[in-house]
Design a protein around this motif. Structure first.
Motif, mmCIF file in Angstrom:
data_model
loop_
_atom_site.group_PDB
_atom_site.id
_atom_site.type_symbol
_atom_site.label_atom_id
_atom_site.label_comp_id
_atom_site.label_asym_id
_atom_site.label_seq_id
_atom_site.Cartn_x
_atom_site.Cartn_y
_atom_site.Cartn_z
ATOM 1 N N ILE A 16 0.849 -1.188 0.000
ATOM 2 C CA ILE A 16 0.000 0.000 0.000
ATOM 3 C C ILE A 16 0.885 1.238 0.000
ATOM 4 O O ILE A 16 1.958 1.254 0.617
ATOM 5 N N TYR A 17 0.420 2.274 -0.704
ATOM 6 C CA TYR A 17 1.114 3.555 -0.732
ATOM 7 C C TYR A 17 0.112 4.617 -0.315
ATOM 8 O O TYR A 17 -0.918 4.822 -0.969
ATOM 9 N N SER B 44 -4.064 -5.386 1.661
ATOM 10 C CA SER B 44 -4.923 -4.783 0.626
ATOM 11 C C SER B 44 -6.221 -4.240 1.212
ATOM 12 O O SER B 44 -6.848 -3.339 0.627
ATOM 13 N N GLU B 45 -6.638 -4.760 2.377
ATOM 14 C CA GLU B 45 -7.876 -4.295 3.011
ATOM 15 C C GLU B 45 -7.750 -2.868 3.538
ATOM 16 O O GLU B 45 -8.754 -2.229 3.852
ATOM 17 N N TYR B 46 -6.539 -2.356 3.606
ATOM 18 C CA TYR B 46 -6.293 -0.988 4.084
ATOM 19 C C TYR B 46 -7.059 0.036 3.244
ATOM 20 O O TYR B 46 -7.635 0.983 3.773
ATOM 21 N N SER C 279 -9.476 5.224 1.519
ATOM 22 C CA SER C 279 -9.636 5.166 0.060
ATOM 23 C C SER C 279 -8.654 6.039 -0.708
ATOM 24 O O SER C 279 -8.472 5.857 -1.917
ATOM 25 N N ASN C 280 -8.007 6.980 -0.034
ATOM 26 C CA ASN C 280 -7.034 7.821 -0.725
ATOM 27 C C ASN C 280 -5.712 7.087 -0.970
ATOM 28 O O ASN C 280 -4.873 7.564 -1.739
ATOM 29 N N ALA C 281 -5.546 5.965 -0.311
ATOM 30 C CA ALA C 281 -4.325 5.175 -0.488
ATOM 31 C C ALA C 281 -4.444 4.303 -1.737
ATOM 32 O O ALA C 281 -5.538 4.083 -2.277
ATOM 33 N N THR C 282 -3.314 3.798 -2.185
ATOM 34 C CA THR C 282 -3.249 2.946 -3.373
ATOM 35 C C THR C 282 -2.682 1.584 -3.001
ATOM 36 O O THR C 282 -1.746 1.500 -2.194
ATOM 37 N N TYR C 283 -3.237 0.531 -3.578
ATOM 38 C CA TYR C 283 -2.692 -0.811 -3.384
ATOM 39 C C TYR C 283 -2.095 -1.280 -4.698
ATOM 40 O O TYR C 283 -2.737 -1.245 -5.753
ATOM 41 N N VAL C 284 -0.825 -1.711 -4.644
ATOM 42 C CA VAL C 284 -0.130 -2.202 -5.824
ATOM 43 C C VAL C 284 0.116 -3.693 -5.641
ATOM 44 O O VAL C 284 0.882 -4.107 -4.762
ATOM 45 N N GLU C 285 -0.535 -4.485 -6.445
ATOM 46 C CA GLU C 285 -0.476 -5.938 -6.285
ATOM 47 C C GLU C 285 0.801 -6.531 -6.868
ATOM 48 O O GLU C 285 1.286 -6.103 -7.923
ATOM 49 N N GLY C 286 1.353 -7.514 -6.155
ATOM 50 C CA GLY C 286 2.461 -8.306 -6.676
ATOM 51 C C GLY C 286 3.808 -7.601 -6.734
ATOM 52 O O GLY C 286 4.729 -8.076 -7.402
#
Length: 447
Positions: free
Chosen positions: A266-267, A292-294, A299-306
């Protein structure tokens, strides 16, 4: 010199083929320690390092336990008793599907140097199992831990070998392990560290590895007249070490931008503040959820998978997840983005190639054997409290931890400072750790 190093590594490879993690750890130490050995007659010709890379004892055993459906499951258990020259074997237990002999030997070898650097009387060891606690019920974990200790108990003791927690082994698992040890031996001793506060544990122990990593980074920054104040910090991992590293960064005025797990990272450009960090701690420690549940809550955060978080622009990077998570490309990206300091919270999270990039760029880089020694240092303090039947306050333990990390930093400077003023913390940590153990081994003869 290269010929001497290569001949040593060839011999180690012949004896330990198929163990890449262990060989990587040995190579990193050999390249800095062997030149020092050659220059000092007290060690040269004694094969001290060759003796150090060979475990004093390697224990492997079968662990049979019954799952909730009544089916018998079988796992492998291990304990590597690497070196006891300066004290009883000390090192964690790891429960994870990736656990094998190579990983545990690498961890045990690193532990020898790490424990030596703390200046506390602890040898090095490591152990664990390929058992995976994820998805298991509390009763299944209890049955496994009891079965595991049913074999391990005969090989450990407060003056012989004192295990602790590691990946997959937290307060719950330590409790189950200790309960079975106490029953089998009919004694209440400090044979395990990381115990609960009400039954022999030490204050600050859960926080110690993360706190210690940040304290070490703080010491490095102070050498340059700098601090965490106002710095953007990328942290990998979201377990115990990462959580408390992030907490200490916030206390020192830094801004935490990332956390991660095996699925991705998460970023949060606004920063992971104390409230958000409390959410992560509850998510990971209580709900055992995914990072990823963060973004479902923030909602302003970003999740980058893998991916790992090293593509995020930061001033300071704290790799706190697992071995070899930060590679050469990641290192180049960090340096290009202006990162000035990397401090390892995990065991060997940076590859050899990544470390070369950091050294070439002359940025501050702390190897895990020095910067993440806070956990085992506080375990050593827990052992002391158990022996005294006494408990220090939170402030007392924290002050002792700060002092230990400062002393480790000073040792790294003593052996790692170049003529141009640059401090090679890898060389400093390796030689400082080696000297104490080697001196003890020579004093005790060929044993």
């Amino acid at each position: 010199m290269k010929k001497i190093v290569d001949e040593f590594l060839d011999l180690v490879k012949q004896r330990n083929s198929g163990e890449p993690e262990f060989l990587q750890a040995v190579e990193e130490v050999a390249e800095t320690v062997i030149p020092y050995i050659v220059q000092h007659d007290i060690y040269y010709g004694k094969n001290v390092l060759l003796r150090m890379v060979e475990p004093e004892r390697t224990i492997s055993f079968r662990v049979c336990w019954v799952d909730d459906s009544g089916e018998i499951q079988v796992n492998r258990g291990y304990r590597i008793q690497m070196n006891s020259a300066i004290g009883p074997y000390k090192g964690g237990l790891r429960f994870h599907p990736t656990v094998n002999m190579s990983i545990l030997k690498f961890l045990a070898f690193e532990q020898v140097f790490k424990n030596s650097l703390t200046t506390l009387p602890m040898g090095g060891g490591k152990g664990g199992s390929d058992f995976d606690p994820k998805g298991k019920s509390d009763n299944e974990i209890m049955r496994f831990c009891h079965a595991f200790m049913g074999e391990l108990f005969r090989h450990i003791g407060p003056n012989t070998d004192v295990p602790a927690g590691d990946i997959g082994v937290g307060a719950r698992e330590i409790g189950f392990l200790f309960g079975m040890y106490k029953k089998l031996r009919n004694e209440f001793t400090g044979v395990l560290t990381g115990k609960g506060i009400t039954w022999g544990g030490s204050l600050i122990r859960p926080e110690a590895t993360g706190y210690g990593n940040v304290y070490f980074a703080q010491n490095m920054l102070e050498v340059k007249g700098d601090s965490f104040e106002g710095k953007n910090v990328a942290v990998s991992g979201s377990g115990n070490v990462a959580q408390y590293a992030a907490e200490k960064v916030l206390q020192l005025g830094g801004k935490v931008l990332t956390l991660s797990d095996s699925g991705g990272y998460i970023y949060d450009k606004e920063g992971i503040d104390a409230e958000k960090l409390a959410f992560v701690m509850n998510l990971k420690n209580v709900k055992r959820g995914r990072i990823s549940e963060y973004i479902e809550t923030y909602s302003n955060a970003t999740y980058v998978e893998g991916k790992t978080p090293w593509e995020v622009k930061c001033d300071i990077a704290l790799p706190c997840a697992t071995q070899n998570e930060l590679n050469e490309q990641d290192a180049n990206t960090l340096v290009k983005n202006g990162c000035i300091c990397v401090s390892e919270g995990a065991n060997m999270p940076s590859t050899k190639e990544a470390i070369t990039v950091f050294h070439k760029a002359k940025i501050l880089f702390a190897p895990g054997k020095a910067s993440n020694a806070g956990g085992v240092a506080t375990s050593g303090l827990e052992m002391t409290q158990n022996s005294l039947r006494f408990k220090w306050s939170r402030e007392e333990v924290d002050n002792k931890l700060k002092e230990i990390m400062s002393n480790i930093h000073d040792s790294c400077i003593e052996y790692g400072k170049d003529d141009d003023g640059y401090i090679d913390y890898v060389r400093g940590a390796n030689i400082a750790g080696f000297v104490k153990v080697a001196d003890a081994m020579l004093a005790q003869g060929i044993v």
